[in-house]
Scaffold this active site. Structure first.
Site, PDB file in Angstrom:
ATOM      1  N   LYS A 118      -1.330   4.579  -6.993  1.00 32.65           N
ATOM      2  CA  LYS A 118      -0.189   3.821  -6.456  1.00 32.65           C
ATOM      3  C   LYS A 118       1.139   4.443  -6.869  1.00 32.65           C
ATOM      4  O   LYS A 118       2.103   4.422  -6.109  1.00 32.65           O
ATOM      5  CB  LYS A 118      -0.247   2.369  -6.947  1.00 32.65           C
ATOM      6  CG  LYS A 118      -1.333   1.556  -6.274  1.00 32.65           C
ATOM      7  CD  LYS A 118      -0.740   0.701  -5.182  1.00 32.65           C
ATOM      8  CE  LYS A 118      -1.854  -0.010  -4.449  1.00 32.65           C
ATOM      9  NZ  LYS A 118      -1.396  -1.033  -3.554  1.00 32.65           N
ATOM     10  N   LYS A 200      -9.395   6.002   0.181  1.00 32.74           N
ATOM     11  CA  LYS A 200     -10.024   4.771   0.669  1.00 32.74           C
ATOM     12  C   LYS A 200      -9.143   4.139   1.745  1.00 32.74           C
ATOM     13  O   LYS A 200      -7.917   4.327   1.742  1.00 32.74           O
ATOM     14  CB  LYS A 200     -10.277   3.794  -0.483  1.00 32.74           C
ATOM     15  CG  LYS A 200      -9.033   3.209  -1.070  1.00 32.74           C
ATOM     16  CD  LYS A 200      -9.336   1.986  -1.934  1.00 32.74           C
ATOM     17  CE  LYS A 200      -8.004   1.365  -2.352  1.00 32.74           C
ATOM     18  NZ  LYS A 200      -8.039   0.067  -2.928  1.00 32.74           N
ATOM     19  N   LYS A 203      -4.239  -0.733   3.276  1.00 32.45           N
ATOM     20  CA  LYS A 203      -3.042  -1.177   3.994  1.00 32.45           C
ATOM     21  C   LYS A 203      -1.859  -0.301   3.615  1.00 32.45           C
ATOM     22  O   LYS A 203      -1.010   0.005   4.433  1.00 32.45           O
ATOM     23  CB  LYS A 203      -2.716  -2.632   3.597  1.00 32.45           C
ATOM     24  CG  LYS A 203      -3.606  -3.649   4.247  1.00 32.45           C
ATOM     25  CD  LYS A 203      -3.464  -5.023   3.602  1.00 32.45           C
ATOM     26  CE  LYS A 203      -4.354  -5.181   2.401  1.00 32.45           C
ATOM     27  NZ  LYS A 203      -4.567  -6.567   1.956  1.00 32.45           N
TER      28      LYS A 203
HETATM   29  P1  AMP Z   1      -6.668  -5.833  -2.138  1.00 31.04           P
HETATM   30  O1  AMP Z   1      -6.115  -6.121  -0.811  1.00 31.04           O
HETATM   31  O2  AMP Z   1      -6.285  -4.502  -2.681  1.00 31.04           O
HETATM   32  O3  AMP Z   1      -6.426  -6.956  -3.079  1.00 31.04           O
HETATM   33  O4  AMP Z   1      -8.263  -5.728  -1.957  1.00 31.04           O
HETATM   34  C1  AMP Z   1      -9.069  -6.868  -1.766  1.00 31.04           C
HETATM   35  C2  AMP Z   1     -10.514  -6.506  -1.998  1.00 31.04           C
HETATM   36  O5  AMP Z   1     -10.944  -5.553  -1.016  1.00 31.04           O
HETATM   37  C3  AMP Z   1     -10.789  -5.873  -3.356  1.00 31.04           C
HETATM   38  O6  AMP Z   1     -11.985  -6.427  -3.876  1.00 31.04           O
HETATM   39  C4  AMP Z   1     -10.978  -4.415  -3.060  1.00 31.04           C
HETATM   40  O7  AMP Z   1     -11.902  -3.836  -3.949  1.00 31.04           O
HETATM   41  C5  AMP Z   1     -11.558  -4.440  -1.647  1.00 31.04           C
HETATM   42  N1  AMP Z   1     -11.185  -3.227  -0.891  1.00 31.04           N
HETATM   43  C6  AMP Z   1      -9.934  -2.825  -0.576  1.00 31.04           C
HETATM   44  N2  AMP Z   1      -9.958  -1.667   0.144  1.00 31.04           N
HETATM   45  C7  AMP Z   1     -11.260  -1.321   0.273  1.00 31.04           C
HETATM   46  C8  AMP Z   1     -11.957  -0.236   0.911  1.00 31.04           C
HETATM   47  N3  AMP Z   1     -11.326   0.725   1.574  1.00 31.04           N
HETATM   48  N4  AMP Z   1     -13.313  -0.225   0.860  1.00 31.04           N
HETATM   49  C9  AMP Z   1     -13.961  -1.206   0.192  1.00 31.04           C
HETATM   50  N5  AMP Z   1     -13.384  -2.261  -0.423  1.00 31.04           N
HETATM   51  C10 AMP Z   1     -12.051  -2.323  -0.398  1.00 31.04           C
END
Ligand code: AMP
Length: 355
Positions: A118, A200, A203
């Site tokens: 980040k 990965k 957003k």
């Molecule tokens: P966040 O929006 O970063 O809070 O992510 C929410 C959940 O989605 C977390 O448990 C992350 O580990 C999972 N996550 C986010 N991006 C990915 C991705 N590209 N592949 C798999 N899991 C993801």
């Protein structure tokens, strides 16, 4: 409300734009499944405090928070079966985070991969919140004595840190107060970015990186058509080989090749997940892949998979009062649990005055 025989399971998602299929694959599909598992008491929350550590527009945040709750409900999370709430409604999360800050060595946070990633993405905004992110996450989990944390692979390191923090607390104060949390992963726990498959899906990499669950079929088709893949349509590497290669120094040409392989495997993964394993095997057996046919097929599978979700989302967006009620009742229930934990924590750490 917490039944002592059940294990506490907790996870959160940030309101930072629309949720995408990576979130679904890595975490949210597990949430929906787990809410009816009698072994667990499930708590799921909108991590709005966390999301402030990324670049954002304050004018959009309110809508993002509301829309995320709509998304969670449209996916099938049911406030009768799990506790759904918003992090910032429970001020105690910030309080416990501060207490944990005093127990967490800086060096542990400096190692966190997400912080490094980040910091690279938002070079002009490397704030303390970004650095402290995993400590707040530990507070979120341990506030409710969470033992299981269904997250994507990217968050495993943070859950491990939560275990360290629980141990530091218990050792320092000579108590067995906080449990050791474990991550719960899905089978395929990572989707790759569409336009930059060595990263990965995220957003924060922009619209072209991800497919939102609410993207209409024409948008899904457009995004999949422009997915980065290789030109010859041949699969020459496994996911494991790609991951291993990424840990070694790499030439520009090698990186391009890896990128193509990561992209092609990502496309097959989408077909396996949103179509079927048989369909994916068939495609693999008929190499070279014909992108002209394959990409529209994958796009159709993805949009069909979320057709019902899109309908439910539209219905819920038209009922803001119902959604508001979910926020309110969730906050009330979570607040009561957090107040109990913090009363004990304040006593344990010695800041409660004698009667
Ligand atoms: P966040 O929006 O970063 O809070 O992510 C929410 C959940 O989605 C977390 O448990 C992350 O580990 C999972 N996550 C986010 N991006 C990915 C991705 N590209 N592949 C798999 N899991 C993801």
């Amino acid at each position: 409300m917490i039944n002592n025989k059940q294990k506490i399971l907790i996870s959160g998602v940030q309101p930072s734009g629309r949720i995408h299929i990576g979130n679904w694959v890595g975490a949210l599909q597990n949430w929906v499944r787990l809410q009816t598992n009698p072994d667990y008491q499930c708590l799921f929350f909108i991590a709005d405090y966390h999301s402030l550590s990324s670049d954002y527009d304050p004018a959009e945040k309110r809508e993002q928070i509301f829309e995320l709750m709509v998304d969670l409900l449209a996916l099938g999370l049911d406030p009768e079966k799990c506790l759904l709430f918003r992090q910032s409604d429970i001020l105690e999360h910030a309080e416990l985070c501060w207490i944990f800050n005093t127990l967490t060595p800086m060096a542990f946070l400096e190692r966190m991969t997400q912080f490094k990633d980040k910091s690279g993405e938002q070079e002009k905004n490397i704030n303390v919140g970004l650095f402290d992110y995993p400590v707040l996450q530990a507070a979120d989990i341990l506030m409710y004595r969470g033992e299981f944390v269904p997250v994507g692979r990217d968050q495993v390191q943070h859950v491990e840190l939560t275990r360290d923090i629980a141990r530091f607390f218990n050792n320092k104060y000579g108590v067995q107060f906080f449990p050791e949390a474990k991550p719960l992963l899905t089978n395929v726990s990572k989707l790759r970015s569409l336009n930059d498959p060595l990263k990965k899906m995220s957003k924060s990499l922009g619209e072209k990186s991800y497919i939102a669950l609410s993207d209409e079929p024409d948008v899904v088709l457009k995004k999949i058509k422009s997915m980065v893949t290789n030109t010859d349509g041949l699969i020459t590497m496994t996911e494991k080989e790609i991951e291993d290669a990424l840990t070694r120094p790499i030439t520009k040409k090698g990186e391009e090749e890896l990128c193509g392989q990561a992209g092609i495997l990502n496309l097959i993964t989408l077909l396996r997940l949103f179509g079927s394993a048989e369909e994916a095997e068939q495609v693999i057996a008929n190499q070279p892949l014909k992108y002209g046919e394959l990409k529209p097929l994958v796009a159709k599978r993805v949009s069909d998979y979320f057709a019902e979700f899109r309908e439910r989302k539209t219905e819920l967006m038209a009922k803001p009062h119902e959604v508001k009620e979910v926020f309110e009742s969730g906050a009330e229930r979570a607040r009561a649990l957090a107040a109990e934990t913090m009363k004990e924590v304040r006593e344990i750490i010695g800041i409660t005055l004698k009667d």
